[in-house]
Enzyme design. Structure first.
Site, PDB file in Angstrom:
ATOM      1  N   LYS A  77       3.421   3.484   1.777  1.00  0.00           N
ATOM      2  CA  LYS A  77       2.184   2.809   2.170  1.00  0.00           C
ATOM      3  C   LYS A  77       0.986   3.593   1.638  1.00  0.00           C
ATOM      4  CE  LYS A  77      -0.087   0.903   6.317  1.00  0.00           C
ATOM      5  NZ  LYS A  77       0.032   0.720   7.789  1.00  0.00           N
ATOM      6  N   SER A 152      -0.319  -3.803   9.732  1.00  0.00           N
ATOM      7  CA  SER A 152      -0.990  -3.509   8.473  1.00  0.00           C
ATOM      8  C   SER A 152      -0.044  -3.088   7.345  1.00  0.00           C
ATOM      9  CB  SER A 152      -2.015  -2.382   8.687  1.00  0.00           C
ATOM     10  OG  SER A 152      -1.380  -1.183   9.107  1.00  0.00           O
ATOM     11  N   SER A 176       1.996  -1.909  13.579  1.00  0.00           N
ATOM     12  CA  SER A 176       1.852  -2.150  12.143  1.00  0.00           C
ATOM     13  C   SER A 176       3.109  -1.919  11.320  1.00  0.00           C
ATOM     14  CB  SER A 176       0.722  -1.278  11.578  1.00  0.00           C
ATOM     15  OG  SER A 176      -0.522  -1.745  12.010  1.00  0.00           O
TER      16      SER A 176
END
Length: 491
Positions: A77, A152, A176
């Protein structure tokens, strides 16, 4: 090859059935062939990855010891640092920021011979639940390209779902990892607060953030945690929670008592509710007893979360001012104007919204009304979980009230915040939780069930997730929205 789990790929490398270079090239070919439609990766580290793959192949040829992640491609990420690679947090504010050091999780992965493929898309500064708040591109759900992948960590979930990598790193501040995992039909694990080092993670909510893995099967969660969990001298919040390995813990006995806050299920879409009770039936068939528990305080979790998270975000993001870090505007008449313009140009609407909310609840006039009351209710919520765990070993809850929503159905910000109702309490209480695929909705979209444990009981929660996976026979779901992704001769 995409059908192999990370464990199976590692075993193939150890047995000299395939080279690490061949594995790496194969997954880059998949990404380059299909990710244009999905948009999971923001950047690739191809030259670096192939160089590392070659070095691991050399170690194998010489008979040198190799790490437990040898040959396994991993996506990261884009709020986690890799030395010499951009960390943008999907924000214009950090569009040109190159990480000067490795995050601890990255360093530990590379020590175990994992291959880092590149950086994955996300909601800007990890604030959002759709991955539509990225400043650079939208990520689409591989199950339906007109639907969101969640957020997210939407890029991480989409990449694993599309089999661009068997493991991806995400971060979970209020769901997330777990929510996009459920939306994309993969496994997502949020460790206990302090179980995994946050050194090298760009902070959103410092008392809430936790790095964790997304995978296709629970066994790969265990493998990833064995590689990077544990105390880190660079992160004072880390602890040594665990005895033995996560992989060994998968064979432990299933907990006998599973608590369910039934009074908290009214907001579920009907087929999601049916699916959740089917998941409970799977656990009952293994000998677990389902009991009702009182977690009525969860009705306060969302407002408390947005008070605490926004306050911490406003504080953490104050450093991005165009002087110390981040985008600097081209022209300003004075320092104050430069600060204001740089932040206005650098931050998107959702990040700005949360900074404003955070500064509001921390203001002298409002701190006692909002922030201090919020932290007091957080303490009450922690006590409620502690009381619940006196009655049961594990708590089962849905992950989301519905399957992945369409782009056209993306709600207003407050309505999106309310979608976090089943996930944020875990972060507020510092607990571990795993989201495991539990079937498909009537529309053929993936659903997930969430198992929550006491703080530090991460190995037990992985074992529960593994047991559910094996007995439900819901394993390795393959999306069909992208032509050729799974039937295009790329075995």
């Amino acid at each position: 090859m995409y059908r192999k789990s990370a464990l199976e790929l590692r075993d193939a490398v150890v047995n000299r059935e395939i080279s690490v270079t061949a594995i790496t090239e194969y997954f880059y070919h998949r990404i380059e062939s299909y990710d244009e439609q999905i948009g999971s990766f923001l950047s690739l580290c191809k030259e670096r990855a192939l160089l590392r793959a070659s070095r691991i192949d050399d170690k194998l040829a010489k008979g040198d010891p190799i790490g437990i992640l040898a040959g396994i491609p991993i996506g990261v990420k884009d709020n986690i640092h890799i030395t010499g690679v951009k960390t943008t947090c999907a924000s214009k504010m950090l569009e040109n920021f190159v990480a000067p050091f490795d995050a601890t999780v990255v360093r530990r992965i590379e020590m175990e011979d994992g291959i880092l493929l590149g950086k994955l898309n996300m909601d800007e500064f990890a604030m959002g639940s759709t991955t539509r708040y990225s400043a650079f591109q939208h990520t689409n759900n591989p199950w339906d390209l007109e639907r969101v992948p969640g957020g997210s960590s939407g890029g991480s979930a989409a990449a694993v779902s599309a089999r661009f990598c068997p493991i991806a790193l995400g971060s979970d501040t209020g769901g997330s990892i777990r929510q996009p995992a459920a939306f994309c039909g993969v496994v997502g694990f949020k460790p206990s607060y302090g179980a995994v080092s946050r050194y090298g993670l760009v902070a959103f909510g410092s008392s809430l953030d936790q790095i964790g893995p997304l995978t296709t099967v629970v066994e790969d969660v265990a493998l990833a945690m064995d590689a990077f969990a544990g105390r880190d001298i660079k992160d004072a919040t880390t602890r040594d929670f665990f005895r033995g390995t996560f992989s060994q813990a998968l064979s432990l006995e299933v907990p006998k008592l599973i608590g369910v806050p039934r009074g908290f299920l009214d907001g579920l879409q009907e087929d999601c509710k049916e699916n959740f009770f089917e998941a409970l039936a799977v656990m009952e068939r293994q000998g677990s007893r389902i009991i009702d528990i009182d977690l009525s305080v969860l009705k306060h979790a969302v407002p408390v979360y947005y008070i605490v998270a926004s306050a911490e975000a406003a504080t953490n993001l104050a450093r991005f001012d165009g002087v110390r870090y981040g985008h600097r505007c081209a022209q300003a008449d004075n320092m104050q104007e430069m600060y204001a313009r740089s932040r206005k140009e650098g931050f998107g609407k959702e990040v700005t919204r949360r900074i404003l909310l955070g500064n509001y609840v921390l203001s002298a006039e409002r701190q006692n009304i909002f922030y201090k009351k919020g932290t007091a209710v957080r303490a009450t919520l922690i006590e409620a979980f502690q009381s619940a765990f006196e009655c049961c070993d594990v708590i089962a809850m849905p992950v989301c009230a519905s399957p992945a929503i369409r782009d056209t159905d993306v709600l207003d910000p407050v309505s999106l915040y309310l979608q976090d109702i089943y996930t944020v309490a875990v972060n507020l209480a510092y607990l571990p939780a795993i989201s495991v695929p539990s079937g498909l909705s009537k529309e053929g979209l993936p659903l997930g069930v969430q198992f929550i444990g006491k703080r530090g009981a991460d190995q037990q929660i992985c074992q529960v997730g593994y047991s559910f996976q094996e007995h439900s026979q819901i394993k390795q779901l393959y999306p069909k929205a992208v032509n050729g992704l799974f039937d295009g001769g790329m075995e």
